[in-house]
Design a protein around this motif. Structure first.
Motif, PDB file in Angstrom:
ATOM      1  N   GLY A   8     -47.645 118.146  85.951  1.00  0.00           N
ATOM      2  CA  GLY A   8     -49.009 118.571  85.665  1.00  0.00           C
ATOM      3  C   GLY A   8     -49.840 118.775  86.924  1.00  0.00           C
ATOM      4  O   GLY A   8     -49.312 118.977  88.009  1.00  0.00           O
ATOM      5  N   GLY A   9     -51.160 118.726  86.751  1.00  0.00           N
ATOM      6  CA  GLY A   9     -52.036 118.931  87.902  1.00  0.00           C
ATOM      7  C   GLY A   9     -53.289 119.715  87.577  1.00  0.00           C
ATOM      8  O   GLY A   9     -53.768 120.501  88.395  1.00  0.00           O
ATOM      9  N   GLY A  10     -53.824 119.529  86.355  1.00  0.00           N
ATOM     10  CA  GLY A  10     -55.039 120.231  85.985  1.00  0.00           C
ATOM     11  C   GLY A  10     -54.855 121.737  86.022  1.00  0.00           C
ATOM     12  O   GLY A  10     -53.856 122.275  85.545  1.00  0.00           O
ATOM     13  N   MET A  11     -55.806 122.429  86.637  1.00  0.00           N
ATOM     14  CA  MET A  11     -55.756 123.889  86.685  1.00  0.00           C
ATOM     15  C   MET A  11     -54.584 124.407  87.514  1.00  0.00           C
ATOM     16  O   MET A  11     -54.154 125.546  87.337  1.00  0.00           O
ATOM     17  N   ARG A  12     -54.042 123.577  88.394  1.00  0.00           N
ATOM     18  CA  ARG A  12     -52.848 123.986  89.145  1.00  0.00           C
ATOM     19  C   ARG A  12     -51.635 124.121  88.219  1.00  0.00           C
ATOM     20  O   ARG A  12     -50.618 124.686  88.613  1.00  0.00           O
ATOM     21  N   GLY A  13     -51.772 123.626  86.981  1.00  0.00           N
ATOM     22  CA  GLY A  13     -50.687 123.753  86.021  1.00  0.00           C
ATOM     23  C   GLY A  13     -50.329 125.188  85.708  1.00  0.00           C
ATOM     24  O   GLY A  13     -49.278 125.448  85.110  1.00  0.00           O
ATOM     25  N   VAL A  14     -51.174 126.133  86.120  1.00  0.00           N
ATOM     26  CA  VAL A  14     -50.832 127.547  85.918  1.00  0.00           C
ATOM     27  C   VAL A  14     -49.557 127.911  86.676  1.00  0.00           C
ATOM     28  O   VAL A  14     -48.849 128.863  86.291  1.00  0.00           O
ATOM     29  N   TYR A  15     -49.239 127.161  87.720  1.00  0.00           N
ATOM     30  CA  TYR A  15     -47.990 127.390  88.450  1.00  0.00           C
ATOM     31  C   TYR A  15     -46.794 127.162  87.522  1.00  0.00           C
ATOM     32  O   TYR A  15     -45.891 128.011  87.432  1.00  0.00           O
ATOM     33  N   LEU A 239     -33.467 119.341  91.441  1.00  0.00           N
ATOM     34  CA  LEU A 239     -33.992 120.562  92.040  1.00  0.00           C
ATOM     35  C   LEU A 239     -35.509 120.490  91.938  1.00  0.00           C
ATOM     36  O   LEU A 239     -36.046 120.291  90.847  1.00  0.00           O
ATOM     37  N   VAL A 240     -36.189 120.638  93.060  1.00  0.00           N
ATOM     38  CA  VAL A 240     -37.648 120.599  93.067  1.00  0.00           C
ATOM     39  C   VAL A 240     -38.186 122.026  93.172  1.00  0.00           C
ATOM     40  O   VAL A 240     -37.827 122.771  94.083  1.00  0.00           O
ATOM     41  N   ILE A 241     -39.031 122.392  92.220  1.00  0.00           N
ATOM     42  CA  ILE A 241     -39.747 123.667  92.254  1.00  0.00           C
ATOM     43  C   ILE A 241     -41.191 123.336  92.624  1.00  0.00           C
ATOM     44  O   ILE A 241     -41.867 122.605  91.884  1.00  0.00           O
ATOM     45  N   GLU A 242     -41.663 123.821  93.748  1.00  0.00           N
ATOM     46  CA  GLU A 242     -43.014 123.482  94.210  1.00  0.00           C
ATOM     47  C   GLU A 242     -43.632 124.671  94.933  1.00  0.00           C
ATOM     48  O   GLU A 242     -42.935 125.443  95.601  1.00  0.00           O
ATOM     49  N   PRO A 243     -44.941 124.856  94.790  1.00  0.00           N
ATOM     50  CA  PRO A 243     -45.607 125.970  95.471  1.00  0.00           C
ATOM     51  C   PRO A 243     -45.740 125.696  96.966  1.00  0.00           C
ATOM     52  O   PRO A 243     -46.059 124.581  97.369  1.00  0.00           O
ATOM     53  N   LYS A 244     -45.497 126.705  97.762  1.00  0.00           N
ATOM     54  CA  LYS A 244     -45.679 126.573  99.202  1.00  0.00           C
ATOM     55  C   LYS A 244     -47.106 126.925  99.618  1.00  0.00           C
ATOM     56  O   LYS A 244     -47.557 126.541 100.690  1.00  0.00           O
ATOM     57  N   GLU A 245     -47.792 127.657  98.734  1.00  0.00           N
ATOM     58  CA  GLU A 245     -49.167 128.081  99.006  1.00  0.00           C
ATOM     59  C   GLU A 245     -49.976 127.915  97.728  1.00  0.00           C
ATOM     60  O   GLU A 245     -49.556 128.370  96.660  1.00  0.00           O
ATOM     61  N   LEU A 246     -51.134 127.265  97.824  1.00  0.00           N
ATOM     62  CA  LEU A 246     -51.960 127.011  96.645  1.00  0.00           C
ATOM     63  C   LEU A 246     -53.043 128.065  96.431  1.00  0.00           C
ATOM     64  O   LEU A 246     -53.718 128.052  95.392  1.00  0.00           O
ATOM     65  N   HIS A 247     -53.239 128.947  97.402  1.00  0.00           N
ATOM     66  CA  HIS A 247     -54.227 130.022  97.280  1.00  0.00           C
ATOM     67  C   HIS A 247     -55.631 129.483  96.986  1.00  0.00           C
ATOM     68  O   HIS A 247     -56.429 130.116  96.293  1.00  0.00           O
ATOM     69  N   GLY A 248     -55.895 128.285  97.496  1.00  0.00           N
ATOM     70  CA  GLY A 248     -57.204 127.673  97.295  1.00  0.00           C
ATOM     71  C   GLY A 248     -57.362 126.918  95.989  1.00  0.00           C
ATOM     72  O   GLY A 248     -58.426 126.371  95.707  1.00  0.00           O
ATOM     73  N   MET A 249     -56.308 126.858  95.177  1.00  0.00           N
ATOM     74  CA  MET A 249     -56.404 126.191  93.884  1.00  0.00           C
ATOM     75  C   MET A 249     -56.477 124.673  94.046  1.00  0.00           C
ATOM     76  O   MET A 249     -55.778 124.081  94.867  1.00  0.00           O
ATOM     77  N   THR A 251     -57.503 120.928  91.430  1.00  0.00           N
ATOM     78  CA  THR A 251     -57.325 120.430  90.074  1.00  0.00           C
ATOM     79  C   THR A 251     -58.284 121.071  89.071  1.00  0.00           C
ATOM     80  O   THR A 251     -57.907 121.333  87.925  1.00  0.00           O
ATOM     81  N   LEU A 252     -59.518 121.350  89.493  1.00  0.00           N
ATOM     82  CA  LEU A 252     -60.526 121.872  88.577  1.00  0.00           C
ATOM     83  C   LEU A 252     -61.035 123.259  88.957  1.00  0.00           C
ATOM     84  O   LEU A 252     -62.045 123.724  88.430  1.00  0.00           O
ATOM     85  N   ASN A 253     -60.339 123.945  89.845  1.00  0.00           N
ATOM     86  CA  ASN A 253     -60.758 125.284  90.287  1.00  0.00           C
ATOM     87  C   ASN A 253     -60.574 126.301  89.157  1.00  0.00           C
ATOM     88  O   ASN A 253     -59.548 126.312  88.488  1.00  0.00           O
ATOM     89  N   THR A 254     -61.567 127.172  88.971  1.00  0.00           N
ATOM     90  CA  THR A 254     -61.478 128.177  87.909  1.00  0.00           C
ATOM     91  C   THR A 254     -61.491 129.608  88.459  1.00  0.00           C
ATOM     92  O   THR A 254     -61.746 130.553  87.698  1.00  0.00           O
ATOM     93  N   ASP A 255     -61.188 129.789  89.733  1.00  0.00           N
ATOM     94  CA  ASP A 255     -61.186 131.120  90.333  1.00  0.00           C
ATOM     95  C   ASP A 255     -60.013 131.926  89.774  1.00  0.00           C
ATOM     96  O   ASP A 255     -58.849 131.586  89.972  1.00  0.00           O
ATOM     97  N   SER A 256     -60.314 133.005  89.063  1.00  0.00           N
ATOM     98  CA  SER A 256     -59.274 133.746  88.337  1.00  0.00           C
ATOM     99  C   SER A 256     -58.264 134.402  89.275  1.00  0.00           C
ATOM    100  O   SER A 256     -57.070 134.496  88.947  1.00  0.00           O
ATOM    101  N   GLU A 257     -58.715 134.861  90.440  1.00  0.00           N
ATOM    102  CA  GLU A 257     -57.785 135.494  91.382  1.00  0.00           C
ATOM    103  C   GLU A 257     -56.762 134.487  91.896  1.00  0.00           C
ATOM    104  O   GLU A 257     -55.557 134.771  91.942  1.00  0.00           O
ATOM    105  N   ALA A 258     -57.241 133.296  92.256  1.00  0.00           N
ATOM    106  CA  ALA A 258     -56.330 132.253  92.732  1.00  0.00           C
ATOM    107  C   ALA A 258     -55.396 131.798  91.622  1.00  0.00           C
ATOM    108  O   ALA A 258     -54.207 131.533  91.850  1.00  0.00           O
ATOM    109  N   ILE A 259     -55.918 131.707  90.414  1.00  0.00           N
ATOM    110  CA  ILE A 259     -55.112 131.304  89.261  1.00  0.00           C
ATOM    111  C   ILE A 259     -53.963 132.278  89.042  1.00  0.00           C
ATOM    112  O   ILE A 259     -52.809 131.871  88.851  1.00  0.00           O
ATOM    113  N   CYS A 260     -54.251 133.569  89.086  1.00  0.00           N
ATOM    114  CA  CYS A 260     -53.203 134.577  88.874  1.00  0.00           C
ATOM    115  C   CYS A 260     -52.167 134.552  89.988  1.00  0.00           C
ATOM    116  O   CYS A 260     -50.965 134.719  89.735  1.00  0.00           O
ATOM    117  N   LYS A 261     -52.600 134.335  91.206  1.00  0.00           N
ATOM    118  CA  LYS A 261     -51.657 134.268  92.328  1.00  0.00           C
ATOM    119  C   LYS A 261     -50.714 133.079  92.182  1.00  0.00           C
ATOM    120  O   LYS A 261     -49.505 133.194  92.443  1.00  0.00           O
TER     121      LYS A 261
END
Length: 277
Positions: A8-15, A239-249, A251-261
């Motif tokens: 999990g991870g709040g809004m980072r869960g979009v990953y 096997l660990v799947i993890e983002p290398k770049e968060l694009h500014g995201m 836990t509670l960020n709602t920026d749609s561009e960062a979310i889509c990235k």
């Protein structure tokens, strides 16, 4: 036996939303799914086979005051509208209903992790603990301490499962998995840093000392877990799947561009799972 553990991870869960959309597009299933916090919600949709469903919960709805706002906090004591997300939107007839019947019929086993506030113990709820239009288990698993009031399930009060068992990979091994895919929503080293909001948490959680104590020790427990994970990776057990770049995201960020990235990155990174299983 192959399992997925989603921390999990709040809004980072979009990953991880992107990860499961890739798996559904490729018709890839596993034997066991264990979800913590937002991971529990993403995984039940994976079991339901509802492609692109969870993306809307990160990209389209968070701008609404009912979803998360200080208005919610003043009215209900919870910044995040768990009832709005997991009842109003997700119930039958809601704007984005969960196909719970399909999730229940799916042969993949499922556990949602929550933390009992009475003693700080982890509880692992199977999908059978939920009912059509009663997703209290998801609310409990996603109940961020200090941000939301504890959620009642049965006779107990619960908060986010990541408090008690932030990376339940050992639970997956205990249940018979010989390979486990761990889906993180930020680089693993970030889980090992002390929480910055300790003073705020101390004020908000003074009635729940067991939870507060666990929150304060969370970074050291995560460090211990990831040391083991590194060894299991070498052995091919993890096997660990993890983002290398968060694009500014965050836990509670709602920026749609960062979310889509971040979603697109999760979709792309999920390709590694095909070779692993």
């Amino acid at each position: 036996m192959v399992g997925i553990v989603d921390v999990g991870g709040g809004m980072r869960g979009v990953y991880s939303s992107g990860v499961y959309d890739y798996l559904m597009d490729k018709n890839i299933s596993v034997d066991l799914c264990i979800g913590v916090s937002a991971g529990s919600a993403n995984l039940i949709t994976y079991l339901a086979g509802q492609k692109r469903r969870t993306l809307g919960f990160y990209r389209d709805y968070p701008q609404r005051k009912e979803y998360m706002s200080f208005r919610n906090l003043l009215r209900s004591g919870s910044y995040i509208g768990l009832d709005y997300i997991y009842s109003d939107l997700s119930n039958s007839g809601g704007e984005n209903p969960l196909d719970f019947a399909s999730a229940l019929k799916n042969s993949m086993k499922y556990l949602a992790v929550a933390t009992r506030v009475s003693d700080g113990a982890a509880e692992y709820f199977p999908k059978e603990a939920m009912k059509q239009d009663d997703y209290s288990v998801l609310k409990a698993s996603c109940c961020m301490p200090g941000v939301c009031k504890p959620v009642r399930v049965g006779e107990g009060l619960y908060v986010d499962g990541g408090v008690a068992d932030p990376v339940p990979v050992e639970k997956a091994f205990e249940m018979g998995c010989d390979k486990v895919i761990i889906v993180l929503t930020k680089p693993r080293e970030d889980y090992c840093k002390p929480l910055l909001a300790t003073k705020v948490l101390s004020a908000r959680l003074r009635k729940y000392p067991e939870v507060l104590s666990l929150m304060k020790s969370l970074h050291t427990r995560c460090n211990d877990i990831f040391e083991k994970v590194s060894e299991w990776e070498k052995e091919g057990r993890v096997l660990v799947i993890e983002p290398k770049e968060l694009h500014g995201m965050t836990t509670l960020n709602t920026d749609s561009e960062a979310i889509c990235k971040l979603y697109e990155q999760g979709y792309k990174d999920a390709k590694a799972i095909e070779n692993y299983i």
